[in-house]
Design a protein around this motif. Structure first.
Motif, PDB file in Angstrom:
ATOM      1  N   ARG A  69       0.830  -1.217   0.000  1.00 31.47           N
ATOM      2  CA  ARG A  69       0.000   0.000   0.000  1.00 31.47           C
ATOM      3  C   ARG A  69       0.858   1.258   0.000  1.00 31.47           C
ATOM      4  O   ARG A  69       0.517   2.243  -0.635  1.00 31.47           O
ATOM      5  CB  ARG A  69      -0.945  -0.012   1.212  1.00 31.47           C
ATOM      6  N   HIS A  70       1.983   1.232   0.725  1.00 33.61           N
ATOM      7  CA  HIS A  70       2.908   2.374   0.674  1.00 33.61           C
ATOM      8  C   HIS A  70       3.414   2.564  -0.760  1.00 33.61           C
ATOM      9  O   HIS A  70       3.476   3.672  -1.281  1.00 33.61           O
ATOM     10  CB  HIS A  70       4.127   2.153   1.588  1.00 33.61           C
ATOM     11  N   ARG A  71       3.803   1.450  -1.375  1.00 33.12           N
ATOM     12  CA  ARG A  71       4.325   1.520  -2.759  1.00 33.12           C
ATOM     13  C   ARG A  71       3.259   2.075  -3.695  1.00 33.12           C
ATOM     14  O   ARG A  71       3.535   2.907  -4.553  1.00 33.12           O
ATOM     15  CB  ARG A  71       4.761   0.136  -3.251  1.00 33.12           C
ATOM     16  N   ARG A  72       2.022   1.610  -3.524  1.00 32.09           N
ATOM     17  CA  ARG A  72       0.958   2.064  -4.413  1.00 32.09           C
ATOM     18  C   ARG A  72       0.706   3.571  -4.237  1.00 32.09           C
ATOM     19  O   ARG A  72       0.518   4.299  -5.204  1.00 32.09           O
ATOM     20  CB  ARG A  72      -0.311   1.251  -4.127  1.00 32.09           C
ATOM     21  N   LEU A  73       0.753   4.023  -2.971  1.00 31.85           N
ATOM     22  CA  LEU A  73       0.551   5.455  -2.733  1.00 31.85           C
ATOM     23  C   LEU A  73       1.664   6.273  -3.403  1.00 31.85           C
ATOM     24  O   LEU A  73       1.396   7.313  -4.027  1.00 31.85           O
ATOM     25  CB  LEU A  73       0.512   5.753  -1.224  1.00 31.85           C
ATOM     26  N   ALA A  74       2.889   5.783  -3.307  1.00 31.84           N
ATOM     27  CA  ALA A  74       4.016   6.474  -3.956  1.00 31.84           C
ATOM     28  C   ALA A  74       3.795   6.522  -5.472  1.00 31.84           C
ATOM     29  O   ALA A  74       4.015   7.557  -6.119  1.00 31.84           O
ATOM     30  CB  ALA A  74       5.324   5.763  -3.621  1.00 31.84           C
ATOM     31  N   GLU A  75       3.331   5.403  -6.037  1.00 32.34           N
ATOM     32  CA  GLU A  75       3.066   5.354  -7.491  1.00 32.34           C
ATOM     33  C   GLU A  75       1.966   6.349  -7.881  1.00 32.34           C
ATOM     34  O   GLU A  75       2.061   7.027  -8.902  1.00 32.34           O
ATOM     35  CB  GLU A  75       2.661   3.925  -7.894  1.00 32.34           C
ATOM     36  N   ILE A  76       0.942   6.419  -7.034  1.00 25.76           N
ATOM     37  CA  ILE A  76      -0.180   7.340  -7.316  1.00 25.76           C
ATOM     38  C   ILE A  76       0.320   8.788  -7.380  1.00 25.76           C
ATOM     39  O   ILE A  76      -0.051   9.547  -8.268  1.00 25.76           O
ATOM     40  CB  ILE A  76      -1.278   7.169  -6.232  1.00 25.76           C
ATOM     41  N   GLY A 116      -2.868  12.237 -20.395  1.00 30.81           N
ATOM     42  CA  GLY A 116      -2.939  12.928 -19.100  1.00 30.81           C
ATOM     43  C   GLY A 116      -4.235  12.590 -18.387  1.00 30.81           C
ATOM     44  O   GLY A 116      -4.242  12.268 -17.196  1.00 30.81           O
ATOM     45  N   ASP A 117      -5.349  12.631 -19.123  1.00 30.93           N
ATOM     46  CA  ASP A 117      -6.657  12.284 -18.533  1.00 30.93           C
ATOM     47  C   ASP A 117      -6.628  10.866 -17.976  1.00 30.93           C
ATOM     48  O   ASP A 117      -7.113  10.599 -16.881  1.00 30.93           O
ATOM     49  CB  ASP A 117      -7.765  12.345 -19.601  1.00 30.93           C
ATOM     50  N   PHE A 118      -6.083   9.959 -18.784  1.00 33.20           N
ATOM     51  CA  PHE A 118      -6.079   8.560 -18.358  1.00 33.20           C
ATOM     52  C   PHE A 118      -5.232   8.372 -17.089  1.00 33.20           C
ATOM     53  O   PHE A 118      -5.625   7.662 -16.162  1.00 33.20           O
ATOM     54  CB  PHE A 118      -5.577   7.638 -19.471  1.00 33.20           C
ATOM     55  N   LEU A 119      -4.090   9.057 -17.049  1.00 34.11           N
ATOM     56  CA  LEU A 119      -3.241   8.960 -15.850  1.00 34.11           C
ATOM     57  C   LEU A 119      -3.976   9.484 -14.614  1.00 34.11           C
ATOM     58  O   LEU A 119      -3.905   8.886 -13.537  1.00 34.11           O
ATOM     59  CB  LEU A 119      -1.959   9.761 -16.049  1.00 34.11           C
ATOM     60  N   PHE A 120      -4.666  10.627 -14.781  1.00 38.97           N
ATOM     61  CA  PHE A 120      -5.446  11.161 -13.656  1.00 38.97           C
ATOM     62  C   PHE A 120      -6.514  10.169 -13.231  1.00 38.97           C
ATOM     63  O   PHE A 120      -6.704   9.891 -12.049  1.00 38.97           O
ATOM     64  CB  PHE A 120      -6.124  12.474 -14.043  1.00 38.97           C
ATOM     65  N   ALA A 121      -7.247   9.645 -14.229  1.00 39.33           N
ATOM     66  CA  ALA A 121      -8.343   8.727 -13.919  1.00 39.33           C
ATOM     67  C   ALA A 121      -7.810   7.470 -13.231  1.00 39.33           C
ATOM     68  O   ALA A 121      -8.370   6.987 -12.243  1.00 39.33           O
ATOM     69  CB  ALA A 121      -9.079   8.368 -15.217  1.00 39.33           C
ATOM     70  N   SER A 123      -5.032   7.133 -11.556  1.00 44.22           N
ATOM     71  CA  SER A 123      -4.548   7.423 -10.206  1.00 44.22           C
ATOM     72  C   SER A 123      -5.731   7.507  -9.240  1.00 44.22           C
ATOM     73  O   SER A 123      -5.629   7.043  -8.095  1.00 44.22           O
ATOM     74  CB  SER A 123      -3.716   8.713 -10.180  1.00 44.22           C
ATOM     75  N   SER A 124      -6.875   8.058  -9.696  1.00 42.17           N
ATOM     76  CA  SER A 124      -8.065   8.147  -8.823  1.00 42.17           C
ATOM     77  C   SER A 124      -8.588   6.752  -8.471  1.00 42.17           C
ATOM     78  O   SER A 124      -9.002   6.491  -7.340  1.00 42.17           O
ATOM     79  CB  SER A 124      -9.201   8.914  -9.515  1.00 42.17           C
ATOM     80  N   TRP A 125      -8.538   5.888  -9.474  1.00 42.38           N
ATOM     81  CA  TRP A 125      -9.004   4.496  -9.244  1.00 42.38           C
ATOM     82  C   TRP A 125      -8.114   3.791  -8.214  1.00 42.38           C
ATOM     83  O   TRP A 125      -8.598   3.196  -7.250  1.00 42.38           O
ATOM     84  CB  TRP A 125      -8.996   3.767 -10.586  1.00 42.38           C
ATOM     85  N   TYR A 126      -6.808   3.893  -8.400  1.00 45.40           N
ATOM     86  CA  TYR A 126      -5.899   3.246  -7.439  1.00 45.40           C
ATOM     87  C   TYR A 126      -6.017   3.881  -6.058  1.00 45.40           C
ATOM     88  O   TYR A 126      -5.932   3.200  -5.033  1.00 45.40           O
ATOM     89  CB  TYR A 126      -4.455   3.306  -7.928  1.00 45.40           C
ATOM     90  N   LEU A 139      -5.600  13.887  -1.377  1.00 44.17           N
ATOM     91  CA  LEU A 139      -5.091  13.935  -2.759  1.00 44.17           C
ATOM     92  C   LEU A 139      -6.119  14.534  -3.724  1.00 44.17           C
ATOM     93  O   LEU A 139      -5.739  15.164  -4.713  1.00 44.17           O
ATOM     94  CB  LEU A 139      -4.627  12.547  -3.207  1.00 44.17           C
ATOM     95  N   SER A 140      -7.419  14.370  -3.429  1.00 48.59           N
ATOM     96  CA  SER A 140      -8.427  15.027  -4.273  1.00 48.59           C
ATOM     97  C   SER A 140      -8.256  16.535  -4.184  1.00 48.59           C
ATOM     98  O   SER A 140      -8.369  17.254  -5.180  1.00 48.59           O
ATOM     99  CB  SER A 140      -9.848  14.675  -3.820  1.00 48.59           C
ATOM    100  N   LYS A 141      -7.987  17.024  -2.970  1.00 49.00           N
ATOM    101  CA  LYS A 141      -7.791  18.465  -2.781  1.00 49.00           C
ATOM    102  C   LYS A 141      -6.527  18.920  -3.533  1.00 49.00           C
ATOM    103  O   LYS A 141      -6.514  19.987  -4.151  1.00 49.00           O
ATOM    104  CB  LYS A 141      -7.675  18.743  -1.273  1.00 49.00           C
ATOM    105  N   VAL A 142      -5.491  18.093  -3.501  1.00 50.70           N
ATOM    106  CA  VAL A 142      -4.245  18.429  -4.210  1.00 50.70           C
ATOM    107  C   VAL A 142      -4.519  18.558  -5.712  1.00 50.70           C
ATOM    108  O   VAL A 142      -4.065  19.512  -6.356  1.00 50.70           O
ATOM    109  CB  VAL A 142      -3.165  17.359  -3.929  1.00 50.70           C
ATOM    110  N   ILE A 143      -5.294  17.612  -6.264  1.00 49.93           N
ATOM    111  CA  ILE A 143      -5.592  17.660  -7.708  1.00 49.93           C
ATOM    112  C   ILE A 143      -6.406  18.922  -8.024  1.00 49.93           C
ATOM    113  O   ILE A 143      -6.153  19.610  -9.017  1.00 49.93           O
ATOM    114  CB  ILE A 143      -6.336  16.380  -8.163  1.00 49.93           C
ATOM    115  N   MET A 144      -7.356  19.238  -7.139  1.00 55.80           N
ATOM    116  CA  MET A 144      -8.147  20.458  -7.336  1.00 55.80           C
ATOM    117  C   MET A 144      -7.228  21.684  -7.293  1.00 55.80           C
ATOM    118  O   MET A 144      -7.340  22.595  -8.117  1.00 55.80           O
ATOM    119  CB  MET A 144      -9.195  20.549  -6.230  1.00 55.80           C
TER     120      MET A 144
END
Ligand code: FPP
Ligand code: MG
Length: 181
Positions: A69-76, A116-121, A123-126, A139-144
Motif C-alpha cells: 500500500r505504501h508503494r501504491r501510494l508512492a506510485e499514485i 494525461g486524462d487517463f493517468l489522472f483517472a 490514479s483516482s481508481w488506485y 489527494l483530491s484536494k491536491v488535484i483540485m
C-alpha cells in the motif's frame, strides 16, 4: 552539506521498483498509452513526491519494511504529477521535458490530453482502492489545487500588477500543496 543522493539512499531501490511498476501499470490497458507511458517514464524525473512517501513509510514502520500500500501510494503521487506535466506541456506548448520531446510533440495534442486524462483517472481508481478516506480527501484536494493554480496562472498571464500574495497563492496551488500537504 548532505547530498540528495545521501538523503534518498534508504529508498534508492524502492524508486527503481517504482519506475518499473509505473511502466507496467500504465501500459497495461491501451497500446497507445503504452507508447506514451514508455515515453513518459523512460527518463524518470526527480521523483520527489514518491521519495517523500517512501522515506516517511520506511521511517515510521516499526521494522522499517514498507507495504504494498505504501508503494501504491508512492506510485499514485508520481502518476498525478506526471499527468499534470503532460497537460502543462500542452498548455505551455513546450517542446521538451527532461531532455526529451514532450508527449504532445512526439504524438499530438489529442494523445497528450487523453494520456494525461487517463493517468489522472487511473490514479483516482488506485487511490480509491486504497480504502483510506483521509488520503482520498487529501489527494483530491491536491488535484483540485493543481487545476486551480493553473487556472489562476492562465488568467493572470502578463499581468504586471499581480500582487505578491496572488503570486504566492498561485504557487502554493501549483507546487506547495502537493509537496506539503
Ligand atoms: C508545471 O508548471 C506544472 C504544474 C506544477 C501543474 C500543472 C497542472 C495542470 C496542467 C492542471 C492539471 C489538470 C488537472 C485536471 C488536475 P510550469 O510550467 O511552471 O513548470 P515547468 O517548467 O516544469 O513546465
Ligand atoms: Mg510548463
Amino acid at each position: 552539506m548532505t547530498s540528495v543522493a545521501t538523503l534518498l539512499a534508504p529508498v534508492e531501490e524502492d524508486l527503481k521498483t517504482l519506475n518499473h511498476n509505473l511502466r507496467q501499470l500504465i501500459g497495461a490497458r491501451h497500446p497507445i498509452l503504452s507508447a506514451a507511458a514508455e515515453h513518459l517514464f523512460q527518463v524518470g524525473g526527480k521523483q520527489l513526491r514518491p521519495a517523500v512517501v517512501l522515506l516517511i513509510a520506511r521511517a515510521t514502520m516499526a521494522d522499517g519494511e514498507i507495504t504494498a500500500r505504501h508503494r501504491r501510494l508512492a506510485e499514485i503521487t508520481e502518476m498525478i504529477h506526471t499527468a499534470s506535466l503532460v497537460h502543462d506541456d500542452v498548455l505551455d506548448e513546450s517542446e521538451t521535458r527532461r531532455g526529451i520531446p514532450t508527449v504532445h510533440s512526439s504524438f499530438n495534442n489529442r494523445i497528450a490530453v487523453l494520456a494525461g486524462d487517463f493517468l489522472f483517472a487511473q490514479s483516482s481508481w488506485y487511490l480509491a482502492n486504497l480504502d483510506n478516506l483521509e488520503v482520498v480527501k487529501l489527494l483530491s484536494k491536491v488535484i483540485m489545487d493543481l487545476a486551480e493554480g493553473e487556472i489562476q496562472q492562465g488568467l493572470s498571464r502578463f499581468d504586471s500588477d499581480l500582487t505578491f500574495e496572488a503570486y504566492l497563492e498561485k504557487s502554493y496551488c501549483k507546487t506547495a500543496s502537493f509537496v506539503g500537504e
